[in-house]
Design an enzyme around this catalytic site. Structure first.
Site, PDB file in Angstrom:
ATOM      1  N   GLN A 133      42.471  55.584  16.318  1.00 29.19           N
ATOM      2  CA  GLN A 133      42.869  55.441  17.730  1.00 29.19           C
ATOM      3  C   GLN A 133      43.570  56.702  18.252  1.00 29.19           C
ATOM      4  OE1 GLN A 133      41.795  52.923  19.428  1.00 29.19           O
ATOM      5  NE2 GLN A 133      41.333  51.382  17.873  1.00 29.19           N
ATOM      6  N   CYS A 141      40.452  40.735  13.424  1.00 31.05           N
ATOM      7  CA  CYS A 141      40.566  40.429  11.998  1.00 31.05           C
ATOM      8  C   CYS A 141      42.009  40.127  11.594  1.00 31.05           C
ATOM      9  CB  CYS A 141      40.052  41.600  11.176  1.00 31.05           C
ATOM     10  SG  CYS A 141      39.343  42.932  12.119  1.00 31.05           S
TER      11      CYS A 141
HETATM   12  N1  PMP Z   1      41.201  51.613  11.805  1.00 28.30           N
HETATM   13  C1  PMP Z   1      41.598  51.340  13.053  1.00 28.30           C
HETATM   14  C2  PMP Z   1      42.960  51.751  13.487  1.00 28.30           C
HETATM   15  C3  PMP Z   1      40.741  50.702  13.940  1.00 28.30           C
HETATM   16  O1  PMP Z   1      41.154  50.433  15.206  1.00 28.30           O
HETATM   17  C4  PMP Z   1      39.448  50.331  13.509  1.00 28.30           C
HETATM   18  C5  PMP Z   1      38.490  49.612  14.449  1.00 28.30           C
HETATM   19  N2  PMP Z   1      39.012  48.404  14.964  1.00 28.30           N
HETATM   20  C6  PMP Z   1      39.073  50.633  12.196  1.00 28.30           C
HETATM   21  C7  PMP Z   1      39.977  51.275  11.384  1.00 28.30           C
HETATM   22  C8  PMP Z   1      37.703  50.282  11.665  1.00 28.30           C
HETATM   23  O2  PMP Z   1      36.745  51.116  12.261  1.00 28.30           O
HETATM   24  P1  PMP Z   1      35.174  50.949  12.070  1.00 28.30           P
HETATM   25  O3  PMP Z   1      34.749  49.953  13.085  1.00 28.30           O
HETATM   26  O4  PMP Z   1      34.610  52.307  12.342  1.00 28.30           O
HETATM   27  O5  PMP Z   1      34.936  50.522  10.658  1.00 28.30           O
END
Ligand code: PMP
Length: 372
Positions: A176, A316
């Protein structure tokens, strides 16, 4: 629809979609092949590596392409794992793609510490400092929290780490932050840094891990030896080159100013509404907001019906009990239940944000009236 859930994913730039198609349908060759057109593709991929290093402000180091941040985080943590009596330090602010790898390490018998958050959403720096010892293998923190927008002071953490031990690896989940806030990785002295393309208008299913010293890493996926053996599997050529286009197109400073003005407009429309409480992190891209007396999920659905899409924190991590990140900040359960996440991108307009904030206030008041 007014899309205000950009921390979940962003719309791909049209230019990236064009590039994606070009490398899927025309220049579709396998970069490991040895004919000229394929070597050209391999060259393009290496140019994206250089582009990422430059955007990160890293004068040295390696880029390993992955299927996204979840894989990059797994590779950083599991790939730097060594047998022995090692300890690991994580934070309660971690995304599940870090948090659940930490739990796996614990299951495997390693000593794993989870450091709590301050009320502003940043990690408890003193606690990290007190936990580092000669057995520490890795400290992992999130750069910008995906639920609150809280920004951790990476320089402060790396100084603490280097003062205490030369052997500790510093991993940062920068999903982010990359292409959103200005920083320089050389100055921050980070060993491993995770990025994900779909959070900055590139395609989904592609990301990268920055690795300062490649000897620190061992592969977790085995096969044909692509990515110098650190991540086997034919590269996601279209994805990587389209991600590179997004990186090229983004002007971090200009976007930051624009997002700040969107956020300020939004805040000015909501700040005086009774029952609304805003947890504004230091990144203007993400706001966590609670609406007293109304369930966040109910609000989110009602907003959807009025054409506004917002998030309910990281899907999640929103367990029945509440939310690990917000709980760790000391936010009461009642407030956590009534929270939504609003996140902006440069593709949002001021008019949209203005309209969305008015809809949010109206919908909130309507629901409150109905249930009172
Ligand atoms: N780390 C952070 C801080 C995230 O916001 C996200 C996405 N929600 C992820 C990891 C996972 O990313 P990706 O969808 O590319 O696996």
């Amino acid at each position: 629809m007014i899309y205000l859930d950009n921390a979940a994913t962003t719309k791909m730039y049209e230019e990236c979609a064009d590039i994606y198609k070009e490398y899927a349908c025309n220049s579709f060759y396998n970069p490991s092949a040895e004919y000229r057109v394929a070597l050209e593709i391999a060259k393009k991929i290496n140019q994206v590596r250089d582009l990422i290093l430059k955007k990160l402000g890293a004068s040295k180091g390696n880029i390993v392409f992955t299927s996204g941040a979840t894989e990059s985080n797994n590779l950083a943590i599991l790939g730097s794992k060594r047998n022995g009596k090692y300890e690991y330090i994580f934070s309660q602010g971690a995304h599940p793609s870090v948090y659940n790898v930490a739990n796996e390490l614990k299951r495997q018998g390693f000593i794993v510490h989870f450091v709590g958050l301050n009320s502003n959403g940043q990690v408890d720096y003193d606690k990290i400092s007190s936990l580092i010892n000669e057995n520490t293998r890795l400290v992992s923190v999130i750069h910008v929290n995906n639920e609150t927008g809280a920004v951790n002071d990476l320089k402060k953490i790396s100084l603490m780490i280097r003062q205490k031990s030369k052997n500790v690896l510093f991993h940062v989940d920068g999903v982010q932050a990359f292409c959103k806030i200005a920083f320089n990785l050389d100055e921050l002295d980070v060993d491993l840094y995770t990025i994900s393309s779909h959070k900055f208008h590139g395609p989904k299913g592609v990301g990268a891990l920055y690795v300062k010293n490649i000897n620190a890493l061992k592969p977790i996926v085995f096969g044909g030896g692509q990515e110098n053996g650190y991540r086997s599997g034919t590269e996601n050529v279209s994805g990587i080159i389209a991600m590179g286009k997004a990186i090229e197109m983004i002007n971090i400073e200009d976007n930051y100013k624009k997002i700040e003005s969107l956020r300020n407009n939004f805040l000015s429309n909501l700040k005086n509404v009774e029952g609304v409480k805003i947890t504004a992190g230091q990144s203007p891209y993400i706001l966590s907001i609670s609406f007293k007396g109304v369930n966040g999920e109910t609000l989110m659905r009602a907003l959807q019906d009025k054409g506004v899409l917002v998030g309910k924190g990281s899907a999640c991590s929103s367990k029945k009990s509440g939310n690990r990140v917000l709980e760790s900040m000391g936010i009461p359960l009642e407030e956590i239940k009534s929270h939504i996440r609003v996140s902006f991108s440069e593709l949002n307009t001021l008019e949209e944000v203005e309209e969305a904030s008015k809809i949010i206030v109206n919908v909130y008041n309507d629901i409150r009236e109905k249930i009172s």
